[in-house]
Design a protein around this motif. Structure first.
Motif, PDB file in Angstrom:
ATOM      1  N   ILE A 150      33.054  43.166  46.009  1.00  0.00           N
ATOM      2  CA  ILE A 150      33.601  44.514  45.866  1.00  0.00           C
ATOM      3  C   ILE A 150      35.134  44.532  45.881  1.00  0.00           C
ATOM      4  N   PRO A 151      35.798  43.792  46.793  1.00  0.00           N
ATOM      5  CA  PRO A 151      37.271  43.783  46.735  1.00  0.00           C
ATOM      6  C   PRO A 151      37.801  43.285  45.392  1.00  0.00           C
ATOM      7  N   ASP A 152      37.133  42.294  44.800  1.00  0.00           N
ATOM      8  CA  ASP A 152      37.567  41.771  43.506  1.00  0.00           C
ATOM      9  C   ASP A 152      37.308  42.765  42.379  1.00  0.00           C
ATOM     10  N   LEU A 153      36.225  43.539  42.525  1.00  0.00           N
ATOM     11  CA  LEU A 153      35.933  44.561  41.524  1.00  0.00           C
ATOM     12  C   LEU A 153      36.996  45.648  41.548  1.00  0.00           C
ATOM     13  N   LYS A 154      37.486  45.954  42.749  1.00  0.00           N
ATOM     14  CA  LYS A 154      38.536  46.968  42.871  1.00  0.00           C
ATOM     15  C   LYS A 154      39.832  46.503  42.210  1.00  0.00           C
ATOM     16  N   LEU A 155      40.108  45.211  42.356  1.00  0.00           N
ATOM     17  CA  LEU A 155      41.340  44.659  41.793  1.00  0.00           C
ATOM     18  C   LEU A 155      41.206  44.306  40.316  1.00  0.00           C
ATOM     19  N   GLY A 156      39.948  44.202  39.866  1.00  0.00           N
ATOM     20  CA  GLY A 156      39.701  43.722  38.505  1.00  0.00           C
ATOM     21  C   GLY A 156      39.406  42.242  38.555  1.00  0.00           C
ATOM     22  N   LEU A 157      38.219  41.846  38.111  1.00  0.00           N
ATOM     23  CA  LEU A 157      37.826  40.438  38.198  1.00  0.00           C
ATOM     24  C   LEU A 157      38.789  39.550  37.418  1.00  0.00           C
TER      25      LEU A 157
END
Length: 309
Positions: A150-157
């Motif tokens: 989820i943190p990576d999804l927020k930042l953009g994979l």
């Protein structure tokens, strides 16, 4: 349960627990190498296999002298080579390769979904039914993986993260293929000799890969790289493989699979201590959910075994 059997069970638990933690340390050692010694994927894998091969040769030698040989025909040797290449060559290659792109914690989390892949492969190729609880376990497991990202999804994979995750998933997939295909050969030659054969076949393939792709320089690395490779071979390959095998003999595969679930947690802790990897709340939550799903798969397998026995 007698005092003797309780003691044997306790020893089995300690063996499986210690073996699982030692196995979990492999990703940390690989990542430590990439950060400090900069040995590339194929040479590092070659060093690991070369350092571990003598142990398996010695064990195989004593096994040959200890018990009557079971002769394999050409077809069986073909499958032995195929299974060995898939399980310990391709799975290890994808794993080491993927660790170039992602953290050790994420690697262990993705790699740990292999029991769910075994269930799906067995259903497709062996026509084994998937029970309702296993469907639920599959959904829970991959939901847990999604939580961790989820943190990576927020930042953009990031591109590296996608590549690394894909490679580690290929490692889990090839290892699952190895497990599904190894049943018949293990019954034929025994678990100990099967492991030795598989490791030695994979070692040969890794060395061929090294000389084709790299060709030279295997003795030109810093001394620390060789000590790290030797430690990886002994403490994260040879010793835990036999500890877990003996632990399973004492407490059963169902109990061993549950205790072995400590692996991803151990990797997260070691990666934080030795590599400085940050532990996020989402990652911890995802790991916990993945463990629940894998344990559900393990318990279902255990109940099926008890019904058939």
């Amino acid at each position: 349960m007698t005092e003797k059997s309780k003691f044997q069970y306790f020893i089995g638990v300690v063996l499986v627990l210690t073996g699982a933690v030692l196995f979990a340390g492999k990703a940390v050692l690989v990542k430590y190498n990439y950060l400090h010694y900069h040995v590339d994927t194929v040479p590092l894998l070659a060093l690991r296999m070369l350092f571990s091969a003598p142990f398996y040769l010695i064990i195989l030698f004593f096994q040959k002298n200890k018990e009557a040989q079971v002769k394999l025909n050409r077809r069986q040797w073909f499958w032995m080579f195929a299974i060995g290449l898939v399980g310990y060559y391709l799975a290890s290659l994808f794993d080491f390769w993927g660790l170039n792109y992602i953290t050790a914690s994420v690697e262990r989390l993705i790699l740990f979904v292999y029991p769910t892949i075994v269930v799906v492969i067995s259903a497709i190729f062996l026509k084994k039914p998937i029970y309702k609880i296993q469907y639920v376990a599959l959904l829970i497991t991959y939901f847990g993986v999604a939580l961790a990202f989820i943190p990576d999804l927020k930042l953009g994979l990031q591109k590296d993260l996608l590549i690394g995750c894909f490679l580690i998933f290929l490692s889990a997939f090839t290892y699952a293929l190895f497990l599904v295909g190894s049943g018949e050969m293990i019954q034929k030659v025994g678990a100990l000799r099967f492991t030795c054969y598989s490791m030695l076949i994979s070692t040969g393939m890794v060395i061929i890969h090294y000389f084709v792709s790299v060709g030279k320089g295997l003795l030109s690395y810093p001394a620390g790289a060789y000590w790290l490779s030797f430690s990886m071979a002994v403490f994260s390959t040879v010793i835990p493989s036999f500890m877990i095998s003996d632990g399973i003999r004492r407490i059963g595969s169902g109990n061993a699979s549950i205790i072995g679930s400590i692996g991803p947690v151990a990797t997260i802790i070691m990666a934080n201590v030795f590599l400085g990897e940050q532990i996020s709340a989402w990652q911890l939550a995802g790991t916990f959910v993945v463990l629940i799903g894998v344990l559900m798969i393990s318990w279902k397998g255990k109940s099926n075994l008890s019904k058939s026995s």
